[in-house]
Design an enzyme around this catalytic site. Structure first.
Site, PDB file in Angstrom:
ATOM      1  N   HIS A 285       6.051  -1.617   3.601  1.00  0.00           N
ATOM      2  CA  HIS A 285       5.428  -1.311   4.938  1.00  0.00           C
ATOM      3  C   HIS A 285       6.533  -1.637   6.215  1.00  0.00           C
ATOM      4  O   HIS A 285       7.263  -2.620   6.021  1.00  0.00           O
ATOM      5  CB  HIS A 285       4.227  -2.123   5.174  1.00  0.00           C
ATOM      6  CG  HIS A 285       3.658  -1.806   6.390  1.00  0.00           C
ATOM      7  ND1 HIS A 285       3.670  -1.735   7.627  1.00  0.00           N
ATOM      8  CD2 HIS A 285       2.178  -1.058   6.162  1.00  0.00           C
ATOM      9  CE1 HIS A 285       2.545  -1.405   8.556  1.00  0.00           C
ATOM     10  NE2 HIS A 285       1.724  -0.780   7.586  1.00  0.00           N
ATOM     11  N   ARG A 334       5.875   6.256   6.871  1.00  0.00           N
ATOM     12  CA  ARG A 334       6.418   4.909   6.551  1.00  0.00           C
ATOM     13  C   ARG A 334       7.712   4.837   5.929  1.00  0.00           C
ATOM     14  O   ARG A 334       8.579   4.034   6.383  1.00  0.00           O
ATOM     15  CB  ARG A 334       5.237   3.959   5.727  1.00  0.00           C
ATOM     16  CG  ARG A 334       4.239   4.128   6.464  1.00  0.00           C
ATOM     17  CD  ARG A 334       3.118   3.112   5.527  1.00  0.00           C
ATOM     18  NE  ARG A 334       1.980   2.912   6.094  1.00  0.00           N
ATOM     19  CZ  ARG A 334       0.673   2.335   5.708  1.00  0.00           C
ATOM     20  NH1 ARG A 334       0.644   2.035   4.377  1.00  0.00           N
ATOM     21  NH2 ARG A 334      -0.290   2.101   6.440  1.00  0.00           N
ATOM     22  N   HIS A 395       4.610  -3.313   0.089  1.00  0.00           N
ATOM     23  CA  HIS A 395       3.144  -2.897   0.413  1.00  0.00           C
ATOM     24  C   HIS A 395       2.353  -2.491  -0.434  1.00  0.00           C
ATOM     25  O   HIS A 395       1.172  -2.791  -0.762  1.00  0.00           O
ATOM     26  CB  HIS A 395       3.283  -2.177   1.654  1.00  0.00           C
ATOM     27  CG  HIS A 395       1.806  -2.222   2.600  1.00  0.00           C
ATOM     28  ND1 HIS A 395       0.977  -2.823   2.808  1.00  0.00           N
ATOM     29  CD2 HIS A 395       1.468  -0.902   2.914  1.00  0.00           C
ATOM     30  CE1 HIS A 395      -0.129  -2.418   3.098  1.00  0.00           C
ATOM     31  NE2 HIS A 395       0.185  -1.083   3.492  1.00  0.00           N
ATOM     32  N   ARG A 430       3.016   7.215   0.184  1.00  0.00           N
ATOM     33  CA  ARG A 430       1.884   7.319   0.549  1.00  0.00           C
ATOM     34  C   ARG A 430       1.515   7.576   2.042  1.00  0.00           C
ATOM     35  O   ARG A 430       2.053   6.931   3.044  1.00  0.00           O
ATOM     36  CB  ARG A 430       0.864   6.209   0.309  1.00  0.00           C
ATOM     37  CG  ARG A 430      -0.587   6.176   0.750  1.00  0.00           C
ATOM     38  CD  ARG A 430      -1.474   5.168   0.283  1.00  0.00           C
ATOM     39  NE  ARG A 430      -0.978   3.682   0.677  1.00  0.00           N
ATOM     40  CZ  ARG A 430      -1.509   3.124   1.728  1.00  0.00           C
ATOM     41  NH1 ARG A 430      -2.046   3.719   2.895  1.00  0.00           N
ATOM     42  NH2 ARG A 430      -1.092   1.942   2.074  1.00  0.00           N
TER      43      ARG A 430
END
Length: 624
Positions: A285, A334, A395, A430
């Site tokens: 993250h 991200r 993360h 993701r």
């Protein structure tokens, strides 16, 4: 499926209970699966490592993504997900997610989850990285996971009775679980009909999968903690096991994951002979509160939703360095934002960057992001008056135990959903806020498949007889202090920035830990004392070895896998998946698929012929 015969070194079960299905984990995926199984009349047991509400779900700040807003469509959500996944998403899996997602969220609301509403009525939706529309539903400003967990835990508790049940022991007399032991009994619902209740076993670490003579799932062994002894091992016998154990962030020194996220589900699945895929794709993250270069353990997350509401990433001079790097700037996917931060840190020799949201003002911080505001202030930072220091941290695992569109793994009767699974939805990276939705959608699909394939009509109609354990030595355990060693090896060698050299060093050091444990067991029968800390450290080593093996093999940069020595994406050679399993001799079997299509799992009926093992290229590797 290859039967490995590998199991953790642990005492034999001293008690057992039967069930139709056992769900391991109590996040959004696990509790949704349990509720849907119970609603289908299945006697369901939930095993969770801590309390029911202590999983990763409650830490989720941002929200849950679904095409619920005016003008938004599942097709648009699909497009954003495929872009974020960097060419490795399984389109069928994503289409299932985005088309079934809106109704799954509505059912979650019907279960009791309360999301924030707009002033004019309806859900208040926001944006996060990689999304071109406002489609993120949130609760309590930045406490979405806590609200979802609250609603699901309440529903699970309502589906059973809050009383202790006796566990059947060896030699007649019952043996009761200690603190956090078995809870609940069969509950009767209205109308005179009988529905199987949900029993919960809290503070219990799952150990290994039980299988019958045909290799089908027969339940799990587990250790109930809190009894003041090391031998609180028992078993739940069931023909279906759902892994919903969450992630493996604790394999790194700094992570947003709670302390319980030690990769237990992935390690169990590997020992059981299941395949895992895409484990090299660990999402870091981009905006985690920076607490110093030596900070270790769980770190406070600064949600992507803060950037979605207009916060800027800046360096120490106040320059917005993400502008010009991507059309969405701070709201790029991200992996792109994390790389942008790392590049700027390297250019300037800095330990962190800043997230500047002073222009929000105190009222907005207090209303929209109260949890983050409190966390920052607890560490001496006031985002109302100063920029927040941030840096990437581990993360989310985009890969995991390989499943099909019904959550079935390569071991008959073993299912997986949530972060522990690799459904093909996330690909190489993701999309923000897709994780809670994936847990919901695929948990419901698993429950439907278990109910549809149940054999017989009575309670526990087909509880298989587990095969007796082999007489040979079990898998050696690492001493608890090895956990810190593994975390530091992984952070230095397989963190945000990777290279052939760094990964080779990590592999060598991990292999030495593995070899030392094997040698000690072989030479003098010694292993660490069985216990939660030793089992967790052993699981961490297992998943670390697989992650590093896959990262070494993937000689490109794609999604959240960043190879400094291979900075370009190579679709010709690497638009494919890496699949890993464990051999009986504890070496790793690594292969690649022939295409980017997500391969099918084995048939759930070993005699069935309608599904076949996916083809692929076996990659010769030394033991890693």
């Amino acid at each position: 499926m290859t039967r490995t015969g590998i199991r953790l070194h642990a005492p034999a079960p001293g008690w057992s209970i039967p069930a139709d299905v056992v769900v391991v984990g109590s996040g959004v995926a696990g509790l949704t699966a349990a509720l849907r199984c119970e609603a289908a009349g299945l006697d369901t047991v939930v095993v969770t490592k801590a309390r029911l509400d202590d999983g990763s779900t409650r830490w989720a700040q941002g929200g849950i993504a679904a095409a619920l807003g005016e003008g938004d469509t599942p097709e648009q959500h699909l497009d954003d997900t495929l872009v974020a996944g960097a060419g490795l998403c399984d389109e069928e899996a994503v289409r299932i997610l985005v088309t079934e997602g809106p109704d799954a969220v509505r059912r979650l609301i019907d279960t009791g989850a309360r999301f924030d509403e707009a002033a004019g009525g309806g859900l208040e939706l926001t944006r996060e990285g990689g999304h071109h529309r406002r489609r993120i539903a949130h609760a309590g400003g930045d406490a979405t996971g806590a609200e979802i967990s609250r609603a699901l835990v309440a529903a699970v508790r309502a589906a059973g009775r809050d009383e202790r049940g006796a566990l059947s022991g060896k030699g007649g007399g019952g043996r009761r679980a200690g603190a956090g032991g078995e809870r609940g009994a069969l509950s009767h619902k209205g109308g005179g009909g009988r529905r199987a209740g949900i029993r919960t076993i809290e503070n219990a670490l799952v150990l290994d999968l039980l299988t019958d003579a045909d290799g089908r799932t027969a339940g799990v062994t587990l250790h109930v903690m809190g009894e003041g002894r090391h031998d609180g091992v028992g078993a739940v016998h069931a023909p279906a096991v759902v892994l919903a154990t969450g992630g493996m962030g604790q394999v790194f020194s700094a992570t947003t994951n709670p302390a319980v996220s030690t990769g237990d589900g992935v390690a169990l699945a590997l020992r059981a002979g299941a395949e895992v895929s895409d484990l090299e794709f660990v999402q870091f993250h981009p905006t985690v509160l920076f607490l110093g270069p030596d900070a270790e353990g769980q770190q406070p997350l600064v949600s992507e939703a803060v950037r979605g509401e207009g916060a800027h990433l800046v360096d120490a001079d106040g320059v917005r360095f993400m502008q010009g790097q991507h059309e969405l700037a701070e709201l790029a996917p991200r992996d792109i934002v994390a790389k942008g931060i790392m590049r700027r840190m390297r250019e300037q020799g800095a330990e962190h960057m800043y997230l500047d949201a002073r222009h929000f003002g105190a009222a907005m911080w207090e209303h929209r992001f109260p949890t983050i505001l409190a966390a920052c202030r607890a560490h001496g930072i006031d985002p109302v008056t100063e920029p927040v220091p941030v840096a990437p941290a581990a993360h989310y695992a985009s890969g995991g135990v390989r499943t099909d569109s019904h959550g079935r793994t390569t071991v008959p009767g073993l299912y997986a959903c949530g972060e522990v699974a690799c459904t093909g939805v996330h690909g190489a990276n993701r999309l923000a806020s897709n994780s809670l939705l994936e847990g919901l959608v695929y948990a419901e699909r698993i429950a439907a498949d278990i109910a549809a394939n149940r054999t017989g009509n009575g309670p526990h109609a087909r509880v298989p007889e587990p095969v007796e354990r082999p007489g040979g030595p079990a898998h050696p355990l690492l001493a608890p202090e090895a956990r810190l060693t593994i975390q530091r090896i992984m952070t230095r060698g397989a963190g945000v920035l990777r290279s052939a050299d760094s990964l080779a060093r990590a592999a060598d050091r991990l292999e030495q830990l593995h070899a030392d444990a094997l040698d000690a067991l072989a030479e003098n029968g010694k292993t660490a004392e069985p216990g939660v800390d030793a089992w967790e450290a052993t699981n961490l080593l297992c998943v670390a070895r697989v992650l590093v093996a896959a990262a070494r093999l993937r000689e490109e940069t794609r999604g959240c896998h960043w190879r400094e020595d291979r900075p370009d994406r190579d679709d010709t050679a690497w638009r494919r998946h890496i699949v890993v399993s464990l051999n009986p001799d504890r070496t790793l079997a690594v292969r690649t698929t022939d295409t980017a299509d997500f391969p099918p799992t084995l048939p759930q009926d070993p005699g069935a012929s309608d599904r076949a093992r996916a083809g692929g290229t076996t990659v010769p590797l030394q033991e890693q």
